[in-house]
Scaffold this motif. Structure first.
Motif, mmCIF file in Angstrom:
data_model
loop_
_atom_site.group_PDB
_atom_site.id
_atom_site.type_symbol
_atom_site.label_atom_id
_atom_site.label_comp_id
_atom_site.label_asym_id
_atom_site.label_seq_id
_atom_site.Cartn_x
_atom_site.Cartn_y
_atom_site.Cartn_z
ATOM 1 N N TRP A 46 0.804 -1.224 0.000
ATOM 2 C CA TRP A 46 0.000 0.000 0.000
ATOM 3 C C TRP A 46 0.834 1.270 0.000
ATOM 4 C CZ3 TRP A 46 1.495 2.557 4.285
ATOM 5 C CH2 TRP A 46 1.968 1.813 5.351
ATOM 6 N N SER A 47 2.169 1.151 0.159
ATOM 7 C CA SER A 47 2.976 2.358 0.301
ATOM 8 C C SER A 47 3.106 3.154 -1.004
ATOM 9 C CB SER A 47 4.347 2.033 0.867
ATOM 10 O OG SER A 47 5.124 1.351 -0.072
ATOM 11 N N GLU A 48 3.254 2.475 -2.128
ATOM 12 C CA GLU A 48 3.408 3.198 -3.390
ATOM 13 C C GLU A 48 2.146 3.965 -3.774
ATOM 14 O OE1 GLU A 48 5.253 0.851 -6.470
ATOM 15 O OE2 GLU A 48 6.719 0.068 -5.035
ATOM 16 N N PRO A 49 0.949 3.346 -3.697
ATOM 17 C CA PRO A 49 -0.244 4.159 -3.986
ATOM 18 C C PRO A 49 -0.443 5.274 -2.963
ATOM 19 C CG PRO A 49 -0.828 1.821 -3.806
ATOM 20 C CD PRO A 49 0.631 1.942 -3.536
ATOM 21 N N LEU A 50 -0.080 5.026 -1.702
ATOM 22 C CA LEU A 50 -0.193 6.075 -0.685
ATOM 23 C C LEU A 50 0.678 7.267 -1.059
ATOM 24 C CD1 LEU A 50 -1.028 7.194 2.117
ATOM 25 C CD2 LEU A 50 0.979 5.997 3.033
ATOM 26 N N VAL A 51 1.906 7.001 -1.436
ATOM 27 C CA VAL A 51 2.819 8.083 -1.808
ATOM 28 C C VAL A 51 2.290 8.813 -3.040
ATOM 29 C CG1 VAL A 51 5.160 8.607 -2.645
ATOM 30 C CG2 VAL A 51 4.837 7.075 -0.694
ATOM 31 N N ARG A 52 1.742 8.075 -4.006
ATOM 32 C CA ARG A 52 1.172 8.711 -5.202
ATOM 33 C C ARG A 52 0.064 9.685 -4.829
ATOM 34 N NH1 ARG A 52 1.631 3.981 -8.147
ATOM 35 N NH2 ARG A 52 -0.423 3.320 -7.467
ATOM 36 N N TYR A 53 -0.858 9.270 -3.958
ATOM 37 C CA TYR A 53 -1.953 10.156 -3.557
ATOM 38 C C TYR A 53 -1.459 11.297 -2.679
ATOM 39 C CZ TYR A 53 -5.604 7.467 -5.764
ATOM 40 O OH TYR A 53 -6.405 6.871 -6.698
ATOM 41 N N LEU A 54 -0.444 11.045 -1.871
ATOM 42 C CA LEU A 54 0.115 12.132 -1.071
ATOM 43 C C LEU A 54 0.766 13.183 -1.964
ATOM 44 C CD1 LEU A 54 1.599 10.234 2.007
ATOM 45 C CD2 LEU A 54 -0.397 11.741 1.965
ATOM 46 N N VAL A 55 1.409 12.750 -3.045
ATOM 47 C CA VAL A 55 1.977 13.702 -4.005
ATOM 48 C C VAL A 55 0.858 14.558 -4.610
ATOM 49 C CG1 VAL A 55 3.095 13.887 -6.279
ATOM 50 C CG2 VAL A 55 4.056 12.387 -4.525
ATOM 51 N N LEU A 56 -0.268 13.935 -4.938
ATOM 52 C CA LEU A 56 -1.421 14.674 -5.457
ATOM 53 C C LEU A 56 -1.874 15.728 -4.447
ATOM 54 C CD1 LEU A 56 -3.710 14.707 -7.733
ATOM 55 C CD2 LEU A 56 -4.998 13.320 -6.108
ATOM 56 N N TRP A 57 -2.030 15.320 -3.198
ATOM 57 C CA TRP A 57 -2.481 16.236 -2.156
ATOM 58 C C TRP A 57 -1.468 17.354 -1.926
ATOM 59 C CZ3 TRP A 57 -6.677 16.362 1.458
ATOM 60 C CH2 TRP A 57 -7.713 15.494 1.117
ATOM 61 N N VAL A 58 -0.195 17.010 -1.837
ATOM 62 C CA VAL A 58 0.830 18.033 -1.605
ATOM 63 C C VAL A 58 0.873 19.022 -2.774
ATOM 64 C CG1 VAL A 58 3.341 18.370 -1.458
ATOM 65 C CG2 VAL A 58 2.217 16.673 -0.014
ATOM 66 N N GLY A 59 0.742 18.529 -3.994
ATOM 67 C CA GLY A 59 0.738 19.408 -5.160
ATOM 68 C C GLY A 59 -0.419 20.393 -5.147
ATOM 69 N N PHE A 60 -1.611 19.908 -4.867
ATOM 70 C CA PHE A 60 -2.774 20.796 -4.866
ATOM 71 C C PHE A 60 -2.776 21.730 -3.659
ATOM 72 C CE2 PHE A 60 -4.461 18.169 -8.237
ATOM 73 C CZ PHE A 60 -5.106 19.119 -9.020
ATOM 74 N N ILE A 61 -2.346 21.245 -2.518
ATOM 75 C CA ILE A 61 -2.252 22.132 -1.354
ATOM 76 C C ILE A 61 -1.190 23.198 -1.612
ATOM 77 C CG2 ILE A 61 -1.608 22.271 1.077
ATOM 78 C CD1 ILE A 61 -2.905 19.484 1.438
ATOM 79 N N GLY A 62 -0.094 22.804 -2.233
ATOM 80 C CA GLY A 62 0.951 23.769 -2.577
ATOM 81 C C GLY A 62 0.459 24.833 -3.546
ATOM 82 N N ALA A 63 -0.333 24.433 -4.529
ATOM 83 C CA ALA A 63 -0.903 25.404 -5.471
ATOM 84 C C ALA A 63 -1.831 26.370 -4.743
ATOM 85 C CB ALA A 63 -1.661 24.677 -6.577
#
Length: 168
Positions: A46-63
């Protein structure tokens, strides 16, 4: 207007806390995955999909944070030397264009998440994918609000548009 500005500041504090948390989770999950694979020979599925979704969240929160701080991407179409009031109006028009773009993106993202919910896809730990994708419409909605606040600030005579801090 003060209520909206205080709400914007509270959202900004929450976003910064989430950024720290999610970046920390990304580092821990990625490190654990690498360490377990190299030393034990077994990974965390589950770690790779978790990291993928966290990247999505970090990107949008950063924007979203970038729009709050006035560090969002801007495109200058017309280079003029207008008066102070002209600059305020041009800044307001620019911000209102950003409001329209973000509002359309919010609408499209809501439809995307809704369609994904109807399909019923699931991801790691059997979580519905639409739950993890809610950051997309949420971030665009928050950015719409922030650009609207910037446009209103630009139109007020007593306040100049928020300028980004100088580069380091």
């Amino acid at each position: 207007m003060r209520f909206w500005e205080r709400l914007d500041e509270a959202i900004g504090r929450l976003e910064k806390a989430l950024m720290v948390l999610f970046l920390g989770l990304m580092i821990v999950a990625a490190f654990a995955q690498i360490a377990l694979r190299n030393f034990v020979g077994v990974g965390l599925p589950w770690s790779e999909p978790l990291v993928r979704y966290l990247v999505l969240w970090v990107g949008f929160i950063g924007a979203s944070l970038a729009s709050q701080e006035g560090r969002h991407i801007t495109i200058e179409v017309i280079k003029l030397r207008p008066s102070a009031s002209g600059r305020r109006y041009l800044a307001a028009v620019s911000q209102l264009c950003a409001v329209v773009v973000c509002a359309v993106m919010t609408w499209a993202a809501v439809r995307f998440v809704r369609d994904d919910a109807q399909i019923g896809n699931r991801t790691f730990l059997d979580l519905p994918t639409w739950v993890l994708e809610t950051i997309i419409p949420a971030a665009f909605a928050i950015m719409s609000l922030r650009f609207l606040l910037c446009a209103l600030r630009a139109l007020r005579r007593d306040a100049a548009p928020k300028e980004p801090p100088p580069p380091l």
